[in-house]
Write an enzyme that holds these catalytic residues in place. Structure first.
Site, mmCIF file in Angstrom:
data_model
loop_
_atom_site.group_PDB
_atom_site.id
_atom_site.type_symbol
_atom_site.label_atom_id
_atom_site.label_comp_id
_atom_site.label_asym_id
_atom_site.label_seq_id
_atom_site.Cartn_x
_atom_site.Cartn_y
_atom_site.Cartn_z
ATOM 1 N N ASP A 1 27.186 9.291 21.173
ATOM 2 C CA ASP A 1 28.484 10.140 21.406
ATOM 3 C C ASP A 1 29.305 9.811 22.405
ATOM 4 O OD1 ASP A 1 29.653 12.833 20.792
ATOM 5 O OD2 ASP A 1 28.999 13.435 22.920
ATOM 6 N N GLU B 1 31.193 21.493 21.068
ATOM 7 C CA GLU B 1 31.875 20.627 21.100
ATOM 8 C C GLU B 1 32.517 20.446 19.669
ATOM 9 O OE1 GLU B 1 31.256 18.275 25.228
ATOM 10 O OE2 GLU B 1 30.434 17.209 23.273
ATOM 11 N N ASP C 1 28.557 18.907 18.738
ATOM 12 C CA ASP C 1 27.328 18.577 19.741
ATOM 13 C C ASP C 1 27.270 19.521 20.808
ATOM 14 O OD1 ASP C 1 25.599 16.705 20.598
ATOM 15 O OD2 ASP C 1 27.272 15.867 22.038
ATOM 16 N N ARG D 1 26.024 23.171 29.733
ATOM 17 C CA ARG D 1 26.851 22.940 30.891
ATOM 18 C C ARG D 1 26.059 22.935 32.236
ATOM 19 N NH1 ARG D 1 30.322 19.945 28.147
ATOM 20 N NH2 ARG D 1 31.540 21.021 26.394
ATOM 21 N N GLN E 1 23.504 20.304 32.552
ATOM 22 C CA GLN E 1 24.369 18.820 32.461
ATOM 23 C C GLN E 1 24.757 18.998 33.982
ATOM 24 O OE1 GLN E 1 27.650 18.348 29.676
ATOM 25 N NE2 GLN E 1 28.045 16.536 30.255
ATOM 26 N N LYS F 1 22.337 17.543 26.456
ATOM 27 C CA LYS F 1 23.022 17.190 25.003
ATOM 28 C C LYS F 1 21.682 17.194 23.877
ATOM 29 C CE LYS F 1 27.349 16.602 26.359
ATOM 30 N NZ LYS F 1 28.499 16.925 25.439
ATOM 31 N N THR G 1 22.540 18.560 17.472
ATOM 32 C CA THR G 1 23.795 18.192 17.211
ATOM 33 C C THR G 1 23.955 18.578 15.654
ATOM 34 O OG1 THR G 1 24.144 16.440 18.825
ATOM 35 C CG2 THR G 1 25.478 16.274 16.709
ATOM 36 N N GLU H 1 36.619 24.458 28.263
ATOM 37 C CA GLU H 1 38.250 24.202 28.321
ATOM 38 C C GLU H 1 38.698 25.466 27.960
ATOM 39 O OE1 GLU H 1 39.513 20.298 26.652
ATOM 40 O OE2 GLU H 1 37.524 20.682 25.709
#
Length: 420
Positions: A125, A198, A232, A236, A239, A252, A256, A362
Site C-alpha cells: 500500500d 480509504e 484499505d 486510526r 495506528q 492496516k 482490504t 479527512e
C-alpha cells in the site's frame, strides 16, 4: 474511442458499466455452484471457464481458465491478454457470425455471487495522494510541515497483508488493539474507536520481474494486468500508537476490500492522463515516458443501518501524485522481485475540497468537524453496521467503463477476544 456495439443490447445502453469496450474479468457462481471465471458484458456474465472447456476458447496448450482465479491467464503475458480480448470481441461484437457459439454461455449478472477474482500474492500500500498526505500531515504536524522531506521525491509505501484482502460484500469486523489516550501514561487493550475507510485504486501485477533487476516506468506499466477499486480499512487510534518508528502494522491488517471485476489496462487506454506538474524534479528512474494516470471518477457512499445511502465524497484517480507504474518501478529498485498476482494500493485518493476527501479522518478533520447525515446522525469515524460503498467509472463517447461496487459493512468487535 466511441461505443463498440454488441449484439447483446443491454451492453449498448449509455449508462451500462459493462459495454463491449470494457469486458472486465471476475469469478462468479450461481445458486451455490462452483466458482468459475467470467467476463461482464451488459447485464450478463460470459462463462469463459465453460467456453474454454467446450473448445471455443483457447489461450495456451493447456487449460488456464479451469480454476476460480485469473492468475494463470495473467502469467501468459500481454500477447495472450490481447488475444483473449480479441477473441471476446469476435464473439460479442454486433453482426458477428459467432453469436450462436456463445449465447448459451451467458448468465444473468443479477443474482450472481462474486468471488475474489485473483489469488493475491503480496499486497503493498502506498501513500501517494498529495492532497491526502497534505491533509493528514497538517492535522498532525501543522501546515508548514505537512509533507515529510522525502514525499515529493519518492513514492512512500509499506508491505501489507495479502491474507486480509477480501472481495466486495465481505463484512469487516471492528478490530481490537492497543490504544493510548493522549493524557494516559500507558495503553489499554480495547476495540478500535476511530475506524476508517480509504478510497483507493488497486493495480494488479500480471508479469513478474527478475530478482535483482529493477524495471523502468514504461516496463512497469506493461506489467500491470488491470485495476480494481480498493478500500484499505484503517484503525486510526491503533495506528497513532503503533506507527512510530516503523509505520502501519495492525492498524492496516484488518481487511482490504477490492471490487469484484478486474478492469484491464487495455480498456482504460482511452482515459490516460498526465500526473500533476512536479514541484521537485523526480530522479530519472521515476520520470514518466507519457501519461500514466487515468481519468476515473470515484465516489464513496455511507449507509447507516436502516438509514439513507449518502454520498460523502467524490474525487478522481487523476488526483494522484504518483502513478501505479511509478510505484511499481520504485518497488523494484532494491531488486525486490514482483510476482504475478501482486496488488499495489494507490494510497488514499483525495481532491482539494472537503467534498473530495477520501477518508473519514479527512472528512471530519480528525473528528473535530463531524459529518451530518440526512437522518440527523453524525459521523466522525465509522460506526457499527455502517456500510461503505466505493464506485468508479470512466466516461467515454456514449459509454461508461465501470468497476462494479466495492462494498463492506462494519460489524461489531468481538465481545471477549481470547476469552478475556
Amino acid at each position: 474511442m466511441p461505443l463498440m456495439k454488441s449484439w447483446l443490447e443491454s451492453a449498448n445502453a449509455p449508462d451500462c458499466p459493462f459495454p463491449l469496450n470494457n469486458l472486465p474479468y471476475g469469478v462468479f457462481s450461481h445458486d451455490g455452484g462452483a466458482p468459475r471465471c467470467g467476463v461482464a458484458i451488459g447485464d450478463r456474465i460470459l462463462d469463459v471457464t465453460a467456453l474454454e472447456a467446450s473448445g471455443h476458447l483457447s489461450l495456451a496448450d493447456k487449460p488456464v481458465l479451469d480454476r476460480p482465479e485469473w492468475n494463470a491467464v495473467m502469467a501468459l503475458g500481454p500477447q495472450a491478454w490481447q488475444r483473449l480480448r480479441t477473441l471476446l470481441f469476435g464473439y460479442l461484437v454486433e453482426g458477428t457470425a459467432l453469436k450462436s457459439q456463445v449465447a448459451d454461455y451467458l448468465h444473468p449478472l443479477a443474482g450472481a455471487t462474486m468471488h475474489m477474482p485473483f489469488a493475491v500474492a503480496e499486497f503493498t500500500d502506498f501513500y501517494a495522494g498529495r492532497h491526502h498526505a497534505t491533509n493528514v500531515g497538517t492535522m498532525f504536524r501543522g501546515a508548514e510541515n505537512a509533507l515529510p522531506p522525502n514525499w515529493l521525491h519518492i513514492p512512500i509505501g509499506y508491505n501489507g497483508r495479502a491474507s486480509s484482502v477480501v472481495v466486495s460484500g465481505t463484512d469487516v469486523r471492528r478490530p481490537w488493539g492497543q490504544l493510548k489516550a493522549p493524557d494516559a501514561d500507558v495503553p489499554h487493550f480495547a476495540p478500535c474507536v476511530r475506524f476508517d475507510h480509504e478510497l483507493e485504486m488497486g493495480a494488479i501485477i500480471g508479469r513478474p520481474s527478475r530478482p535483482g533487476h529493477p524495471v523502468s516506468v514504461a516496463e512497469a506499466d506493461s506489467m500491470i494486468f488491470g485495476y480494481v477499486l480498493l478500500n484499505d480499512w484503517s484503525a486510526r487510534d491503533i495506528q497513532a500508537w503503533e506507527y512510530q518508528p516503523l509505520g502501519p502494522f495492525q492498524a492496516k491488517a484488518t481487511a482490504t476490500t477490492i471490487s469484484p471485476w478486474i478492469v484491464t489496462r487495455e480498456a482504460l487506454e482511452p482515459f490516460r492522463c498526465m500526473t500533476p506538474e512536479r514541484e521537485k524534479p523526480l530522479l530519472p528512474y521515476l520520470q514518466e515516458p507519457g501519461p500514466m494516470l487515468y481519468d476515473i471518477e470515484l465516489e464513496v457512499e455511507l449507509t447507516p443501518k436502516g438509514g439513507v445511502p449518502t454520498t460523502i465524497a467524490r474525487t478522481n484517480y487523476r488526483e494522484m501524485y504518483y502513478s501505479a507504474a511509478q510505484q511499481l518501478a520504485h518497488h523494484t529498485t532494491s531488486g525486490c522481485p514482483m510476482r504475478v498476482g501482486d496488488l499495489l494500493g494507490s494510497g488514499t485518493i483525495s481532491g482539494q475540497t472537503r467534498e473530495s476527501r477520501g477518508s473519514m479522518l479527512e472528512l471530519s478533520w480528525g473528528g473535530k468537524e463531524p459529518l451530518t447525515l440526512p437522518g440527523g446522525e453524525t459521523r466522525s469515524f465509522l460506526e457499527d453496521h455502517d456500510r461503505l460503498t466505493l464506485r468508479g467509472q470512466c466516461r467515454g463517447d456514449g459509454y461508461l467503463i465501470g468497476f462494479g461496487e466495492c462494498t463492506g459493512t462494519v460489524m461489531p468487535a468481538l465481545t471477549r477476544p481470547y476469552g478475556l
